[in-house]
Design a protein around this motif. Structure first.
Motif, mmCIF file in Angstrom:
data_model
loop_
_atom_site.group_PDB
_atom_site.id
_atom_site.type_symbol
_atom_site.label_atom_id
_atom_site.label_comp_id
_atom_site.label_asym_id
_atom_site.label_seq_id
_atom_site.Cartn_x
_atom_site.Cartn_y
_atom_site.Cartn_z
ATOM 1 N N THR A 218 0.821 -1.225 0.000
ATOM 2 C CA THR A 218 0.000 0.000 0.000
ATOM 3 C C THR A 218 0.848 1.265 0.000
ATOM 4 N N THR A 219 2.160 1.119 -0.157
ATOM 5 C CA THR A 219 3.048 2.282 -0.177
ATOM 6 C C THR A 219 2.597 3.288 -1.240
ATOM 7 N N ASP A 220 2.451 4.549 -0.816
ATOM 8 C CA ASP A 220 2.038 5.663 -1.699
ATOM 9 C C ASP A 220 0.620 5.505 -2.241
ATOM 10 N N LYS A 221 -0.214 4.718 -1.589
ATOM 11 C CA LYS A 221 -1.591 4.538 -2.056
ATOM 12 C C LYS A 221 -2.577 4.755 -0.914
ATOM 13 N N GLU A 222 -3.673 5.433 -1.208
ATOM 14 C CA GLU A 222 -4.742 5.636 -0.229
ATOM 15 C C GLU A 222 -5.927 4.729 -0.508
ATOM 16 N N ARG A 223 -6.050 4.299 -1.743
ATOM 17 C CA ARG A 223 -7.157 3.421 -2.134
ATOM 18 C C ARG A 223 -6.627 2.321 -3.046
ATOM 19 N N LEU A 224 -7.242 1.148 -2.942
ATOM 20 C CA LEU A 224 -6.889 0.030 -3.809
ATOM 21 C C LEU A 224 -8.136 -0.450 -4.542
ATOM 22 N N LYS A 225 -7.989 -0.702 -5.827
ATOM 23 C CA LYS A 225 -9.110 -1.291 -6.566
ATOM 24 C C LYS A 225 -9.364 -2.716 -6.098
ATOM 25 N N SER A 226 -8.270 -3.442 -5.821
ATOM 26 C CA SER A 226 -8.433 -4.850 -5.443
ATOM 27 C C SER A 226 -7.213 -5.348 -4.692
ATOM 28 N N VAL A 227 -7.432 -6.356 -3.851
ATOM 29 C CA VAL A 227 -6.343 -7.058 -3.175
ATOM 30 C C VAL A 227 -6.625 -8.549 -3.267
ATOM 31 N N TYR A 228 -5.560 -9.333 -3.430
ATOM 32 C CA TYR A 228 -5.703 -10.768 -3.695
ATOM 33 C C TYR A 228 -4.702 -11.550 -2.869
ATOM 34 N N ASP A 229 -5.142 -12.688 -2.343
ATOM 35 C CA ASP A 229 -4.256 -13.617 -1.633
ATOM 36 C C ASP A 229 -4.544 -15.018 -2.149
ATOM 37 N N PRO A 230 -3.609 -15.638 -2.887
ATOM 38 C CA PRO A 230 -3.851 -16.956 -3.477
ATOM 39 C C PRO A 230 -3.834 -18.104 -2.486
ATOM 40 N N ASP A 295 -8.626 -14.454 -14.898
ATOM 41 C CA ASP A 295 -8.549 -13.388 -15.899
ATOM 42 C C ASP A 295 -8.521 -11.996 -15.275
ATOM 43 N N GLU A 296 -8.574 -11.953 -13.941
ATOM 44 C CA GLU A 296 -8.508 -10.670 -13.238
ATOM 45 C C GLU A 296 -7.043 -10.264 -13.035
ATOM 46 N N ARG A 297 -6.789 -8.981 -12.867
ATOM 47 C CA ARG A 297 -5.467 -8.489 -12.505
ATOM 48 C C ARG A 297 -5.634 -7.598 -11.279
ATOM 49 N N PHE A 298 -4.803 -7.840 -10.269
ATOM 50 C CA PHE A 298 -5.015 -7.233 -8.955
ATOM 51 C C PHE A 298 -3.948 -6.180 -8.643
ATOM 52 N N GLU A 299 -4.398 -5.103 -8.014
ATOM 53 C CA GLU A 299 -3.492 -4.002 -7.708
ATOM 54 C C GLU A 299 -2.532 -4.335 -6.578
ATOM 55 N N ALA A 300 -2.971 -5.157 -5.650
ATOM 56 C CA ALA A 300 -2.107 -5.578 -4.545
ATOM 57 C C ALA A 300 -2.272 -7.081 -4.329
ATOM 58 N N ILE A 301 -1.155 -7.768 -4.121
ATOM 59 C CA ILE A 301 -1.189 -9.204 -3.831
ATOM 60 C C ILE A 301 -0.306 -9.465 -2.623
ATOM 61 N N VAL A 302 -0.844 -10.175 -1.653
ATOM 62 C CA VAL A 302 -0.094 -10.575 -0.456
ATOM 63 C C VAL A 302 -0.279 -12.072 -0.246
ATOM 64 N N ALA A 303 0.741 -12.730 0.293
ATOM 65 C CA ALA A 303 0.595 -14.174 0.487
ATOM 66 C C ALA A 303 1.634 -14.718 1.456
ATOM 67 N N ASN A 304 1.233 -15.751 2.152
ATOM 68 C CA ASN A 304 2.127 -16.570 2.973
ATOM 69 C C ASN A 304 1.861 -18.019 2.564
#
Length: 524
Positions: A218-230, A295-304
């Motif tokens: 989220t660095t330099d961002k106030e809003r995200l269109k989407s976030v994804y965790d596979p 087929d989606e593309r995500f603005e932020a992705i986080v995962a463990n």
């Protein structure tokens, strides 16, 4: 953490400890979290219905027996299904079941009615937009299990105790400024994970690590269109990201474990994420990614992801996620398969951050080939952060965070370099676990954002330097944490040894005098 949060956490954990008896922590987790969720749904239903009924001067519990009962309930049901995604009758609310369980006599036995209510919650969504989000949510809440008690009466008694204890807690849902219940729910998930070893810890990322990942993407961002965790587990990472920005448009996740998948959906709802804003899918992400997500593309992705998991790439060798690399991650180590999947799903302006075992930094063969492709051909590796060992429940292996960006060339400052941070020795020991404090976390984030070289902590390496190291990312190759030992003063050591010899001679003489007086031989 507020005082209210601390008190609520303690009360809930006390309930869990007092009531589970000899039941395995994993099993009891499913019951207590399930019932907390049921109470949440009941309270939300009641509050929503009261708003609808306010013009009529009624509260939800007063509808039963009212002359317009059938019309009112139908109106409330239609509205609730759209607004909340589910529906509960006044007689099905948590408070009603808890009250009946404590009423004594024949009505005290509530197991059958409780099972019907939980089934009705899911069935109320059939044919509606929220059907997939509520389907089978309570499948792990087996009220017939012998783990609850040997007899039906014993099972009922334990369930009534749990409901009674939970009924006595005010979760303050009317207050939109706090998230007491959601935080308490996550707290319990973490407590069960830390208390039950690897099995429970598999789906839980410690909060401090979650914060690092969330702050990075989220660095330099106030809003995200989407976030994804596979590999979303209980959803804590997705929810953590939401706390770092003003708004997240949509939450996406996939989880292979059905029980954990249910926990994630519950966790989303408990944190007041509307059912239309999240899409969680239950299947193996690598082999069977969600058809809605691929087929989606995500603005932020986080995962463990699960560390060095086995996987079967044979059936997907021509998959677009992997084929450009020319190599597949080894069957015994899926770490880079998850990285390939995530970078494929990442939007052009997106950032991904994932936790992986240190082996991904230096292992050769196919993994070395994939590493080289990501760096030399795509220039997508942004940062490598080394974490302390023993910070994850159930494993003490050292881990790292890889940060990747889809289109680094658009940011000149980082176009031709990779940031390395060595935070492996920056932690506090709490009992048997190593813990990152807020200060440790902030230093990692500040260093990542300032992108600077710090003595014995971080280094900004050029791509040429990484190439010279044959694309080996082992952090000590870039960050020198060697502490030089103090020089030894040989003259001082020699003087000390001579002084010791004099002291020893004096002591020997004293012992010899004592032996002479006692008329015995000396020991030397």
């Amino acid at each position: 953490m507020s005082e209210d949060q601390q008190q609520l956490h303690q009360v809930l954990w006390n309930i869990a400890n007092d009531l589970r008896g000899n039941m395995d922590a994993d099993d009891f987790r499913d019951y207590i979290l399930g019932f907390i969720f049921y109470k949440y749904l009941s309270k939300k239903m009641s509050l929503h219905a009261n708003v609808i009924l306010k013009p009529d001067g009624l509260e939800y519990h007063e509808v039963i027996g009212h002359e317009a009962e059938e019309i009112l309930l139908q109106e409330i049901k239609l509205d609730a299904l759209d607004a909340l995604g589910y529906y509960l009758k006044p007689t099905e609310l948590f408070s009603e079941l808890a009250k009946r369980g404590n009423s004594g006599g024949v009505h005290k036995f509530i197991l059958e009615d409780l099972q019907k209510v939980l089934t009705n919650i899911e069935q109320s969504t059939m044919g509606s937009e929220s059907e997939d989000d509520f389907g089978n949510l309570f499948e792990d809440l087996d009220l017939t299990s012998s783990k609850l008690g040997k007899t039906e009466e014993a099972k009922n008694e334990l369930i009534v105790k749990v409901l009674t204890h939970l009924e006595g807690i005010d979760f303050d849902l009317e207050n939109n400024e706090n998230d007491l219940l959601g935080d308490a729910y996550e707290y319990l998930i973490g407590q069960f994970a830390s208390g039950a070893g690897k099995k429970a810890g598999e789906f839980y990322t410690p909060q401090q690590v979650s914060k690092i990942l969330a702050k990075i993407v989220t660095t330099d961002k106030e809003r995200l269109k989407s976030v994804y965790d596979p590999t979303c587990g209980s959803g804590s990472l997705l929810l953590r990201v939401a706390k770092e920005v003003k708004e997240v448009g949509s939450f996406y996740g996939q989880e292979s474990n059905p029980t954990t998948y249910n926990l994630c959906r519950m966790n989303m709802i408990m944190h007041d994420v509307h059912y239309k804003k999240f899409d969680i899918y239950n299947d193996d992400t690598l082999v069977n990614p969600s058809p809605k997500h691929i087929d989606e593309r995500f603005e932020a992705i986080v995962a463990n992801p699960p560390f060095s998991a086995n996987w079967n790439p044979d059936s997907i060798i021509s998959d677009d996620r992997f084929s450009p690399y020319g190599k597949m991650a080894p069957k015994s180590k899926a770490d880079f398969a998850f990285v390939q999947h995530m970078i494929h799903q990442l939007d052009e302006n997106g950032t991904m951050a994932c936790v992986l075992p240190h082996g991904v930094l230096f292992r050769g063969a196919a993994e070395g080939h994939i590493r080289k492709y990501l760096i030399e051909d795509k220039n997508q590796l942004d940062a490598v952060i080394g974490l302390p060992s023993n910070i994850f429940f159930g494993t003490n292996i050292p881990t790292c965070i890889l940060v990747l960006k889809k289109n680094r060339a658009s940011t000149p400052l980082i176009e031709q370099n990779i940031l390395f941070i060595d935070a492996s020795n920056h932690f506090e020991k709490v009992k048997t676990q190593n813990v990152l404090t807020d200060a440790h976390l902030q230093e990692i984030i500040d260093t990542y954002r300032s992108r600077e070289t710090k003595d014995k902590y971080s280094y900004v390496a050029t791509l040429d330097e990484v190439k010279e190291n044959d694309y080996n990312l082992n952090i000590p190759r870039y960050v020198d944490t060697f502490e030089e030992e103090e020089a030894i003063d040989l003259l001082s050591v020699s003087t000390d040894l001579k002084s010791l010899e004099i002291d020893i001679a004096k002591t020997d003489a004293t012992i010899a005098d004592f032996c002479k007086e006692l008329n015995i031989e000396t020991p030397f």
